[in-house]
Design a protein around this motif. Structure first.
Motif, PDB file in Angstrom:
ATOM      1  N   ALA A 160      13.211 -11.922  72.378  1.00 18.17           N
ATOM      2  CA  ALA A 160      12.624 -10.601  72.631  1.00 18.17           C
ATOM      3  C   ALA A 160      11.361 -10.378  71.816  1.00 18.17           C
ATOM      4  CB  ALA A 160      13.650  -9.515  72.299  1.00 18.17           C
ATOM      5  N   GLU A 161      10.565  -9.405  72.246  1.00 19.99           N
ATOM      6  CA  GLU A 161       9.401  -8.987  71.471  1.00 19.99           C
ATOM      7  C   GLU A 161       9.843  -8.630  70.053  1.00 19.99           C
ATOM      8  OE1 GLU A 161       6.265  -8.866  72.171  1.00 19.99           O
ATOM      9  OE2 GLU A 161       6.277  -9.302  74.321  1.00 19.99           O
ATOM     10  N   PRO A 162       8.986  -8.921  69.048  1.00 16.33           N
ATOM     11  CA  PRO A 162       9.382  -8.674  67.657  1.00 16.33           C
ATOM     12  C   PRO A 162       9.825  -7.241  67.378  1.00 16.33           C
ATOM     13  CG  PRO A 162       7.343  -9.933  67.757  1.00 16.33           C
ATOM     14  CD  PRO A 162       7.657  -9.529  69.154  1.00 16.33           C
ATOM     15  N   THR A 163       9.276  -6.289  68.109  1.00 19.23           N
ATOM     16  CA  THR A 163       9.574  -4.877  67.829  1.00 19.23           C
ATOM     17  C   THR A 163      10.738  -4.339  68.649  1.00 19.23           C
ATOM     18  OG1 THR A 163       7.924  -4.222  69.483  1.00 19.23           O
ATOM     19  CG2 THR A 163       7.186  -4.383  67.189  1.00 19.23           C
ATOM     20  N   ARG A 164      11.340  -5.177  69.485  1.00 18.65           N
ATOM     21  CA  ARG A 164      12.401  -4.659  70.366  1.00 18.65           C
ATOM     22  C   ARG A 164      13.673  -5.475  70.227  1.00 18.65           C
ATOM     23  NH1 ARG A 164      14.752  -4.870  75.327  1.00 18.65           N
ATOM     24  NH2 ARG A 164      13.781  -6.848  75.904  1.00 18.65           N
ATOM     25  N   LYS A 165      14.754  -4.804  69.936  1.00 20.94           N
ATOM     26  CA  LYS A 165      16.049  -5.455  69.822  1.00 20.94           C
ATOM     27  C   LYS A 165      16.693  -5.568  71.192  1.00 20.94           C
ATOM     28  CE  LYS A 165      20.466  -5.107  67.373  1.00 20.94           C
ATOM     29  NZ  LYS A 165      21.255  -4.311  66.402  1.00 20.94           N
ATOM     30  N   LYS A 166      17.263  -6.723  71.483  1.00 23.04           N
ATOM     31  CA  LYS A 166      17.942  -6.906  72.762  1.00 23.04           C
ATOM     32  C   LYS A 166      19.222  -6.075  72.807  1.00 23.04           C
ATOM     33  CE  LYS A 166      16.489 -11.577  74.173  1.00 23.04           C
ATOM     34  NZ  LYS A 166      15.902 -11.190  75.446  1.00 23.04           N
ATOM     35  N   SER A 167      19.514  -5.539  73.981  1.00 18.86           N
ATOM     36  CA  SER A 167      20.805  -4.879  74.171  1.00 18.86           C
ATOM     37  C   SER A 167      21.900  -5.930  74.197  1.00 18.86           C
ATOM     38  CB  SER A 167      20.801  -4.087  75.479  1.00 18.86           C
ATOM     39  OG  SER A 167      20.737  -4.987  76.593  1.00 18.86           O
ATOM     40  N   ASP A 168      23.152  -5.497  74.079  1.00 18.72           N
ATOM     41  CA  ASP A 168      24.267  -6.443  74.115  1.00 18.72           C
ATOM     42  C   ASP A 168      24.288  -7.222  75.426  1.00 18.72           C
ATOM     43  OD1 ASP A 168      25.085  -5.773  71.604  1.00 18.72           O
ATOM     44  OD2 ASP A 168      26.676  -4.399  72.261  1.00 18.72           O
ATOM     45  N   ASP A 169      23.999  -6.529  76.533  1.00 14.19           N
ATOM     46  CA  ASP A 169      23.988  -7.195  77.836  1.00 14.19           C
ATOM     47  C   ASP A 169      22.875  -8.235  77.909  1.00 14.19           C
ATOM     48  OD1 ASP A 169      26.139  -5.721  78.669  1.00 14.19           O
ATOM     49  OD2 ASP A 169      24.969  -4.286  79.848  1.00 14.19           O
ATOM     50  N   GLU A 170      21.682  -7.874  77.403  1.00 15.34           N
ATOM     51  CA  GLU A 170      20.561  -8.817  77.403  1.00 15.34           C
ATOM     52  C   GLU A 170      20.873 -10.024  76.534  1.00 15.34           C
ATOM     53  OE1 GLU A 170      16.508  -6.231  77.994  1.00 15.34           O
ATOM     54  OE2 GLU A 170      17.598  -5.989  76.102  1.00 15.34           O
ATOM     55  N   LEU A 171      21.473  -9.770  75.387  1.00 14.97           N
ATOM     56  CA  LEU A 171      21.807 -10.858  74.474  1.00 14.97           C
ATOM     57  C   LEU A 171      22.840 -11.788  75.099  1.00 14.97           C
ATOM     58  CD1 LEU A 171      21.349 -12.058  71.682  1.00 14.97           C
ATOM     59  CD2 LEU A 171      23.156 -10.562  70.808  1.00 14.97           C
ATOM     60  N   GLN A 172      23.836 -11.216  75.752  1.00 14.73           N
ATOM     61  CA  GLN A 172      24.857 -12.049  76.386  1.00 14.73           C
ATOM     62  C   GLN A 172      24.254 -12.865  77.531  1.00 14.73           C
ATOM     63  OE1 GLN A 172      27.996 -12.551  75.221  1.00 14.73           O
ATOM     64  NE2 GLN A 172      27.896 -14.231  76.706  1.00 14.73           N
ATOM     65  N   LYS A 173      23.330 -12.257  78.264  1.00 14.96           N
ATOM     66  CA  LYS A 173      22.661 -12.990  79.344  1.00 14.96           C
ATOM     67  C   LYS A 173      21.893 -14.181  78.784  1.00 14.96           C
ATOM     68  CE  LYS A 173      19.435 -12.417  83.218  1.00 14.96           C
ATOM     69  NZ  LYS A 173      18.553 -11.467  83.957  1.00 14.96           N
ATOM     70  N   GLN A 321      16.673  -8.973  64.302  1.00 10.50           N
ATOM     71  CA  GLN A 321      16.997  -8.400  65.606  1.00 10.50           C
ATOM     72  C   GLN A 321      17.085  -9.446  66.720  1.00 10.50           C
ATOM     73  OE1 GLN A 321      14.404  -5.109  66.577  1.00 10.50           O
ATOM     74  NE2 GLN A 321      14.589  -4.201  64.551  1.00 10.50           N
ATOM     75  N   SER A 322      16.575 -10.659  66.466  1.00 12.72           N
ATOM     76  CA  SER A 322      16.606 -11.693  67.506  1.00 12.72           C
ATOM     77  C   SER A 322      17.404 -12.918  67.061  1.00 12.72           C
ATOM     78  CB  SER A 322      15.180 -12.104  67.881  1.00 12.72           C
ATOM     79  OG  SER A 322      14.488 -11.019  68.469  1.00 12.72           O
ATOM     80  N   LEU A 323      16.974 -13.535  65.959  1.00 13.09           N
ATOM     81  CA  LEU A 323      17.637 -14.764  65.515  1.00 13.09           C
ATOM     82  C   LEU A 323      19.079 -14.515  65.101  1.00 13.09           C
ATOM     83  CD1 LEU A 323      17.334 -17.811  64.812  1.00 13.09           C
ATOM     84  CD2 LEU A 323      16.727 -17.076  62.490  1.00 13.09           C
ATOM     85  N   LEU A 324      19.290 -13.559  64.204  1.00 11.63           N
ATOM     86  CA  LEU A 324      20.631 -13.314  63.661  1.00 11.63           C
ATOM     87  C   LEU A 324      21.655 -12.958  64.737  1.00 11.63           C
ATOM     88  CD1 LEU A 324      22.523 -12.973  61.231  1.00 11.63           C
ATOM     89  CD2 LEU A 324      21.617 -10.663  60.941  1.00 11.63           C
ATOM     90  N   PRO A 325      21.399 -11.993  65.610  1.00 12.75           N
ATOM     91  CA  PRO A 325      22.406 -11.665  66.633  1.00 12.75           C
ATOM     92  C   PRO A 325      22.707 -12.827  67.576  1.00 12.75           C
ATOM     93  CG  PRO A 325      20.729  -9.948  66.502  1.00 12.75           C
ATOM     94  CD  PRO A 325      20.221 -11.099  65.711  1.00 12.75           C
ATOM     95  N   LEU A 326      21.679 -13.637  67.880  1.00  9.08           N
ATOM     96  CA  LEU A 326      21.908 -14.766  68.773  1.00  9.08           C
ATOM     97  C   LEU A 326      22.786 -15.812  68.111  1.00  9.08           C
ATOM     98  CD1 LEU A 326      21.389 -16.324  71.375  1.00  9.08           C
ATOM     99  CD2 LEU A 326      19.265 -17.181  70.352  1.00  9.08           C
ATOM    100  N   LEU A 327      22.454 -16.175  66.880  1.00  3.51           N
ATOM    101  CA  LEU A 327      23.232 -17.212  66.191  1.00  3.51           C
ATOM    102  C   LEU A 327      24.682 -16.796  66.009  1.00  3.51           C
ATOM    103  CD1 LEU A 327      20.751 -18.545  63.457  1.00  3.51           C
ATOM    104  CD2 LEU A 327      21.176 -19.418  65.765  1.00  3.51           C
ATOM    105  N   ARG A 328      24.924 -15.526  65.832  1.00  2.70           N
ATOM    106  CA  ARG A 328      26.298 -15.051  65.650  1.00  2.70           C
ATOM    107  C   ARG A 328      27.159 -15.264  66.891  1.00  2.70           C
ATOM    108  NH1 ARG A 328      25.114  -9.463  62.269  1.00  2.70           N
ATOM    109  NH2 ARG A 328      25.546 -10.321  60.190  1.00  2.70           N
ATOM    110  N   ARG A 329      26.525 -15.432  68.034  1.00  2.00           N
ATOM    111  CA  ARG A 329      27.275 -15.641  69.286  1.00  2.00           C
ATOM    112  C   ARG A 329      27.381 -17.118  69.659  1.00  2.00           C
ATOM    113  NH1 ARG A 329      26.926 -10.721  73.451  1.00  2.00           N
ATOM    114  NH2 ARG A 329      26.626  -9.001  71.991  1.00  2.00           N
ATOM    115  N   LEU A 330      26.899 -17.987  68.805  1.00  2.00           N
ATOM    116  CA  LEU A 330      26.918 -19.416  69.097  1.00  2.00           C
ATOM    117  C   LEU A 330      27.919 -20.145  68.214  1.00  2.00           C
ATOM    118  CD1 LEU A 330      23.081 -20.172  69.382  1.00  2.00           C
ATOM    119  CD2 LEU A 330      24.681 -19.549  71.200  1.00  2.00           C
TER     120      LEU A 330
END
Length: 385
Positions: A160-173, A321-330
């Motif tokens: 995602a853009e640096p200033t925008r956090k992905k929603s849970d649905d976007e992150l799961q996608k 907002q991007s790296l940390l939430p993604l890695l937590r789901r992997l």
């Protein structure tokens, strides 16, 4: 790492007690730790996935590299550079899948998944791919005829853009799209978070980087039928070979007065740039590095390298907002490699330590990692183990 039987490929893997983290300077140095893990049976000989966070794909091939060299185990390592270290490992079968996570300002490939065949050109033995992506055609790396071929899957996805956090649905996608499963290697280039372009500083007063564009320009074929593509790629290879010969002569002689190659329009264009560079170098009391200028020109074929110097807040947002939430789901990777990429100008020197500390802290927070091995502090960056 020689060819082994199918039975040995299926032997259970050993495990590291903690996920090792290796921090290198030049990105191609990361491959030695992947190969060591394969040798130590921590990774399979074939079929590993790489999750690759970077502002650059690093998916090129040295045009002169032979397929046999790519399959030569650790003997391959000294032949690699920062832009061309991944595909040779895929050609050897060690990497079955590469997932490039790109920042928004890096657009060298379109998002999506594709299978790419890699193998030896039947006439030259040089490593080539069957991909018609501009990234490969502009480096004359396309061939539909391949020997000793392997197929690897290449997925590209944007964070995602640096200033925008992905929603849970976007992150799961996104998690579903990249579909990471064990065993895999997590690879992070710190220039993912803030991206410089060292070639912009080459004689910037005369805008050299822009002067190189019409010389190294590449026009895509009008259609993608094999015959047309092969013709265009052949012409591109001739163009690159001529330019390489011209710049080798410049590096050795400092001018083109005794150049014995064919007097072409391309030579005329280069001569104009040589005059401008020579005058500017004299003004600065400098001696031109013609190999560096050639390397810069080679990045101008499709508009140039990505460039985005992030603010500290943008870096923190990308990590948190991007790296940390993604890695937590992997799932946990087998090992982690981190490249600083600052000596060559891709990650800004004034930011690299800040970015590195944030990334290492995040990795320790998410995974059960060992103490980071700061390889860049203990060896010369040109040395390969």
């Amino acid at each position: 790492m020689s060819k082994v039987s199918g039975e040995s490929l299926n032997q259970p893997l050993k495990r590291f007690k903690k996920v090792p983290v290796y921090v290198v300077e030049e990105h191609n140095e990361a491959l030695q730790f992947i190969y060591s893990a394969i040798g130590g049976k921590k990774l399979p000989l074939e079929g590993t996935t790489m999750l690759h966070f970077d502002a650059h794909p690093d998916m090129l091939i040295d045009r002169k590299m032979k397929g046999a060299e790519a399959r030569a185990g650790k003997n391959l390592l000294p032949l690699l550079q920062i832009e061309n270290w991944i595909v040779p490992a895929a050609a050897a079968g060690h990497l079955r899948r590469v997932v490039w996570m790109r920042p928004p300002w890096a657009t060298q490939f379109s998002d999506g998944t594709r299978d790419i065949r890699v193998g030896d050109h039947p006439h030259t033995g040089q490593l080539r791919v069957d991909s018609k992506e501009p990234y490969y055609m502009s480096d004359a790396l396309y061939s539909t005829h391949l020997l000793n071929e392997r197929t690897f899957t290449f997925t590209v996805a944007e964070i995602a853009e640096p200033t925008r956090k992905k929603s849970d649905d976007e992150l799961q996608k996104l998690v579903d799209t990249i579909s990471i499963s064990k065993p895999y290697v997590l690879d992070i280039d710190l220039d993912f978070f803030s991206t410089g372009n060292p070639f912009l500083n080459l004689y910037d007063k005369i805008s050299l980087y822009d002067l190189l564009e019409p010389i190294f320009n590449f026009n895509l074929p009008e259609n993608d039928d094999v015959e047309t593509v092969e013709k265009v790629v052949k012409q591109r290879e001739e163009q690159l070979n001529e330019l390489e010969n011209i710049f080798e002569h410049l590096e050795e002689n400092g001018n083109l007065q005794a150049y014995e190659g064919e007097k072409t329009d391309l030579l005329t264009k280069v001569s104009v740039v040589v005059d401008a560079v020579t005058k500017e170098a004299e003004r600065l009391g400098d001696s031109p590095d013609w190999f560096a200028i050639f390397a810069g020109g080679c990045t101008r074929d499709q508009g140039g390298l990505p460039f985005h110097i992030s603010t500290e807040q943008e870096v923190e947002d990308m990590v948190n907002q991007s790296l940390l939430p993604l890695l937590r789901r992997l799932p946990a990777p087998v090992l982690i490699t981190v490249a600083r990429s600052t000596d060559d100008g891709y990650c800004p020197k004034h930011q690299v330590d800040f970015i590195q500390s944030l990334v290492l802290k995040t990795l320790q927070e998410v995974f059960d990692t060992g103490e980071p091995a700061l390889h860049y502090l203990t060896v010369n960056s040109n040395r390969v183990i």
